[in-house]
Every structure is written in C-alpha cells, then in structure tokens.
Design a protein around this motif. Structure first.
Motif, PDB file in Angstrom:
ATOM      1  N   GLU A  18      25.070  32.314  51.178  1.00  0.00           N
ATOM      2  CA  GLU A  18      23.732  31.723  51.223  1.00  0.00           C
ATOM      3  C   GLU A  18      23.816  30.194  51.285  1.00  0.00           C
ATOM      4  O   GLU A  18      23.006  29.544  51.959  1.00  0.00           O
ATOM      5  CB  GLU A  18      22.925  32.149  49.996  1.00  0.00           C
ATOM      6  CG  GLU A  18      22.659  33.639  49.880  1.00  0.00           C
ATOM      7  CD  GLU A  18      21.724  34.179  50.946  1.00  0.00           C
ATOM      8  OE1 GLU A  18      21.092  33.368  51.663  1.00  0.00           O
ATOM      9  OE2 GLU A  18      21.610  35.405  51.080  1.00  0.00           O
ATOM     10  N   ALA A  19      24.793  29.607  50.585  1.00  0.00           N
ATOM     11  CA  ALA A  19      24.957  28.153  50.619  1.00  0.00           C
ATOM     12  C   ALA A  19      25.365  27.678  52.011  1.00  0.00           C
ATOM     13  O   ALA A  19      24.943  26.606  52.464  1.00  0.00           O
ATOM     14  CB  ALA A  19      25.991  27.722  49.582  1.00  0.00           C
ATOM     15  N   ARG A  20      26.181  28.484  52.699  1.00  0.00           N
ATOM     16  CA  ARG A  20      26.553  28.147  54.082  1.00  0.00           C
ATOM     17  C   ARG A  20      25.314  28.185  54.975  1.00  0.00           C
ATOM     18  O   ARG A  20      25.136  27.334  55.853  1.00  0.00           O
ATOM     19  CB  ARG A  20      27.615  29.116  54.602  1.00  0.00           C
ATOM     20  CG  ARG A  20      28.972  28.974  53.917  1.00  0.00           C
ATOM     21  CD  ARG A  20      29.921  30.107  54.330  1.00  0.00           C
ATOM     22  NE  ARG A  20      31.152  30.084  53.578  1.00  0.00           N
ATOM     23  CZ  ARG A  20      32.267  29.471  53.950  1.00  0.00           C
ATOM     24  NH1 ARG A  20      32.277  28.800  55.100  1.00  0.00           N
ATOM     25  NH2 ARG A  20      33.345  29.516  53.206  1.00  0.00           N
ATOM     26  N   HIS A  21      24.476  29.186  54.766  1.00  0.00           N
ATOM     27  CA  HIS A  21      23.220  29.253  55.523  1.00  0.00           C
ATOM     28  C   HIS A  21      22.376  28.009  55.261  1.00  0.00           C
ATOM     29  O   HIS A  21      21.832  27.397  56.185  1.00  0.00           O
ATOM     30  CB  HIS A  21      22.399  30.484  55.100  1.00  0.00           C
ATOM     31  CG  HIS A  21      23.039  31.790  55.415  1.00  0.00           C
ATOM     32  ND1 HIS A  21      22.533  32.986  54.932  1.00  0.00           N
ATOM     33  CD2 HIS A  21      24.118  32.117  56.173  1.00  0.00           C
ATOM     34  CE1 HIS A  21      23.291  33.979  55.375  1.00  0.00           C
ATOM     35  NE2 HIS A  21      24.248  33.481  56.124  1.00  0.00           N
ATOM     36  N   ALA A  22      22.234  27.659  53.976  1.00  0.00           N
ATOM     37  CA  ALA A  22      21.395  26.525  53.593  1.00  0.00           C
ATOM     38  C   ALA A  22      21.877  25.236  54.253  1.00  0.00           C
ATOM     39  O   ALA A  22      21.064  24.428  54.740  1.00  0.00           O
ATOM     40  CB  ALA A  22      21.380  26.375  52.071  1.00  0.00           C
ATOM     41  N   ALA A  23      23.193  25.029  54.266  1.00  0.00           N
ATOM     42  CA  ALA A  23      23.746  23.822  54.878  1.00  0.00           C
ATOM     43  C   ALA A  23      23.485  23.788  56.383  1.00  0.00           C
ATOM     44  O   ALA A  23      23.127  22.748  56.943  1.00  0.00           O
ATOM     45  CB  ALA A  23      25.246  23.745  54.603  1.00  0.00           C
ATOM     46  N   THR A  24      23.646  24.933  57.028  1.00  0.00           N
ATOM     47  CA  THR A  24      23.411  25.017  58.471  1.00  0.00           C
ATOM     48  C   THR A  24      21.960  24.707  58.812  1.00  0.00           C
ATOM     49  O   THR A  24      21.674  23.910  59.722  1.00  0.00           O
ATOM     50  CB  THR A  24      23.772  26.420  58.997  1.00  0.00           C
ATOM     51  OG1 THR A  24      25.159  26.666  58.764  1.00  0.00           O
ATOM     52  CG2 THR A  24      23.486  26.540  60.479  1.00  0.00           C
ATOM     53  N   ILE A  25      21.035  25.338  58.092  1.00  0.00           N
ATOM     54  CA  ILE A  25      19.605  25.131  58.356  1.00  0.00           C
ATOM     55  C   ILE A  25      19.208  23.685  58.084  1.00  0.00           C
ATOM     56  O   ILE A  25      18.484  23.060  58.867  1.00  0.00           O
ATOM     57  CB  ILE A  25      18.755  26.087  57.498  1.00  0.00           C
ATOM     58  CG1 ILE A  25      19.004  27.544  57.899  1.00  0.00           C
ATOM     59  CG2 ILE A  25      17.273  25.731  57.623  1.00  0.00           C
ATOM     60  CD1 ILE A  25      18.647  27.886  59.331  1.00  0.00           C
ATOM     61  N   SER A  26      19.677  23.135  56.967  1.00  0.00           N
ATOM     62  CA  SER A  26      19.343  21.758  56.629  1.00  0.00           C
ATOM     63  C   SER A  26      19.819  20.796  57.707  1.00  0.00           C
ATOM     64  O   SER A  26      19.118  19.853  58.085  1.00  0.00           O
ATOM     65  CB  SER A  26      19.959  21.396  55.275  1.00  0.00           C
ATOM     66  OG  SER A  26      19.570  20.098  54.878  1.00  0.00           O
ATOM     67  N   ASN A  27      21.006  21.055  58.234  1.00  0.00           N
ATOM     68  CA  ASN A  27      21.564  20.182  59.262  1.00  0.00           C
ATOM     69  C   ASN A  27      20.819  20.308  60.589  1.00  0.00           C
ATOM     70  O   ASN A  27      20.714  19.341  61.338  1.00  0.00           O
ATOM     71  CB  ASN A  27      23.046  20.493  59.458  1.00  0.00           C
ATOM     72  CG  ASN A  27      23.831  19.302  59.979  1.00  0.00           C
ATOM     73  OD1 ASN A  27      23.722  18.204  59.435  1.00  0.00           O
ATOM     74  ND2 ASN A  27      24.615  19.499  61.029  1.00  0.00           N
ATOM     75  N   LEU A  28      20.297  21.504  60.870  1.00  0.00           N
ATOM     76  CA  LEU A  28      19.473  21.670  62.074  1.00  0.00           C
ATOM     77  C   LEU A  28      18.163  20.902  61.935  1.00  0.00           C
ATOM     78  O   LEU A  28      17.658  20.330  62.912  1.00  0.00           O
ATOM     79  CB  LEU A  28      19.167  23.153  62.309  1.00  0.00           C
ATOM     80  CG  LEU A  28      20.294  24.032  62.853  1.00  0.00           C
ATOM     81  CD1 LEU A  28      19.847  25.494  62.906  1.00  0.00           C
ATOM     82  CD2 LEU A  28      20.735  23.567  64.248  1.00  0.00           C
ATOM     83  N   LEU A  29      17.641  20.901  60.743  1.00  0.00           N
ATOM     84  CA  LEU A  29      16.361  20.228  60.496  1.00  0.00           C
ATOM     85  C   LEU A  29      16.525  18.712  60.513  1.00  0.00           C
ATOM     86  O   LEU A  29      15.689  17.988  61.048  1.00  0.00           O
ATOM     87  CB  LEU A  29      15.793  20.691  59.154  1.00  0.00           C
ATOM     88  CG  LEU A  29      14.365  20.276  58.800  1.00  0.00           C
ATOM     89  CD1 LEU A  29      13.371  20.792  59.832  1.00  0.00           C
ATOM     90  CD2 LEU A  29      14.009  20.792  57.409  1.00  0.00           C
ATOM     91  N   SER A  30      17.620  18.237  59.935  1.00  0.00           N
ATOM     92  CA  SER A  30      17.892  16.801  59.886  1.00  0.00           C
ATOM     93  C   SER A  30      19.398  16.595  59.896  1.00  0.00           C
ATOM     94  O   SER A  30      20.076  16.905  58.913  1.00  0.00           O
ATOM     95  CB  SER A  30      17.282  16.181  58.625  1.00  0.00           C
ATOM     96  OG  SER A  30      17.565  14.807  58.544  1.00  0.00           O
TER      97      SER A  30
END
Length: 223
Positions: free
Chosen positions: A170-182
C-alpha cells in the motif's frame, strides 16, 4: 482493456491462486485466520461494526480494501480524459493488488467477515485526472496510516506478518499516486514526519474518512 466483470472474476481467481505467493504467508497462516473466524458482523444503528480484537482489526482492513478495490475497478473501467498508457498500467496493477487484498481478507475471515460494502463515489469526477488522483491519494494515504495506526494492537504474529506485507505494498501505491499528482512528492511531509516515519491517525479518523465514501457505514465500537 478488460471489462469490469473480467476484472472482478480475474482478480478473484488470482487471489485464490496467488495471494500466498504474493504475501509470503504460509497455508498455516490462513488456517489460523480461518480458525479464528467464529461469528458474523453485527449491525449497529444501520451500519456494520467490524468487531473486536484481531478479527475486528482484520475486518477494518477488509473494509478499506473493499473501498480501494471498488475505486480502482471504476478508474480502469472508465479512464479519465488523456490517461496515458503508463498511467493506465499503474492503475491496472494497483487495481489487481487491491482485488487480491480484498478477496484474501474475505476468504481468510470466513464467517467473521463483515458484509460486502456499497461504495459512494458520487463526489468523485472520474473523467477528471486531478480529481481521480486526489481521491486515489486519499485512499492510499488512508490505507497506509490505518495499517500503521492499529498494527500495535494485533496480538497474533501471523496476522501481523500478513498486515506488514500488505501495508508495504500500500505504501508503494501511495508513493506512486503522490508522484503522479505532484512530481517528487512521494515522500512529502504531509505523510512522513521529521523522523522519517509515516504519520498515523486514530481509528475514529479512519472511520470518518472511509465512511465519507461508503453508503454502507462501518463502526469500530471496540477500538
């Protein structure tokens, strides 16, 4: 592109065949989970209570995984305008992971699993990239914080092992999504504190955030 029905069916089959390989959990772990499953969820004031002890914690995780799986199924089924092939591949992988997590908890909890919840995504504009990524960040950050917030309450080391392996994904997902957003925000200080530790929140805050996207409300009266 896969249809939603294929996603659900394929994800369920993948969960049954492959979760133990993904999580690194033994068959004995699932047996222990199943043996602890002894009662159904309780309806409380029109909502569903997750229960108490380790089973309650696992049901809380199951509720969040249901929410995330439903969200990513919708994202992949109805891509926002201008979604790149790379973004679609990310969302597809995350969707498949969340379906696996959801189905694992349902199977492992057995008769102690809470019922299938009905999501309410009416506040999310799925055709808009920023809206989808913002919602995805909310769900992923919530999931990571929730696992980290209740982990210390888990008594059975088998449950703790599985929870630890899932939260790392889940933390890997969170990092990926956050990086896509900003771009460059995968370790932003809104989630990681000055000590390099992921921030946590209370169970009440987890429920409040989750219930804002659920028609079927959940409670955790024992926590």
């Amino acid at each position: 592109m896969k249809t939603e029905s294929n996603v659900i069916t394929g994800g369920a089959n993948m969960a049954r065949r492959s979760f133990l390989r993904y999580a690194g959990a033994s068959a004995a772990t699932v047996a222990v989970l199943g043996a602890a499953s002894c009662k159904k969820d309780r309806a409380v004031g029109g909502g569903t209570d997750v229960g108490s002890g380790d089973i309650g914690i696992l049901n809380l995780a199951y509720a969040l995984e249901q929410l995330e799986a439903a969200f990513y199924i919708q994202v992949v089924a109805t891509p926002y305008s201008g979604m790149s092939s790379v973004e679609l591949s990310y969302f597809t992988d995350i969707r498949d992971h969340e379906v696996i997590h959801r189905d694992f908890f349902k199977t492992a909890l057995g008769t102690s699993a809470i019922k299938s919840l009905t999501p309410d995504f009416s506040s999310i504009t799925f055709g808009d990239r920023k809206a989808v990524l913002t919602a995805a960040k909310t769900f992923e950050d919530l999931g990571v914080r929730a696992y980290n917030s209740v982990g210390y309450l888990i008594q059975d080391v088998n449950y703790l092992l599985v929870a630890g392996k899932i939260v790392s994904v889940e933390a890997r997902h969170a990092a990926t999504i956050s990086n896509l957003l900003s771009s460059g925000s995968f370790v932003a200080d809104d989630q990681v504190d000055a000590n390099g530790l992921n921030k946590t929140i209370s169970v009440a805050e987890v429920l409040s955030a989750a219930n804002s996207y659920l028609s079927t409300k959940i409670t955790a009266n024992s926590f």
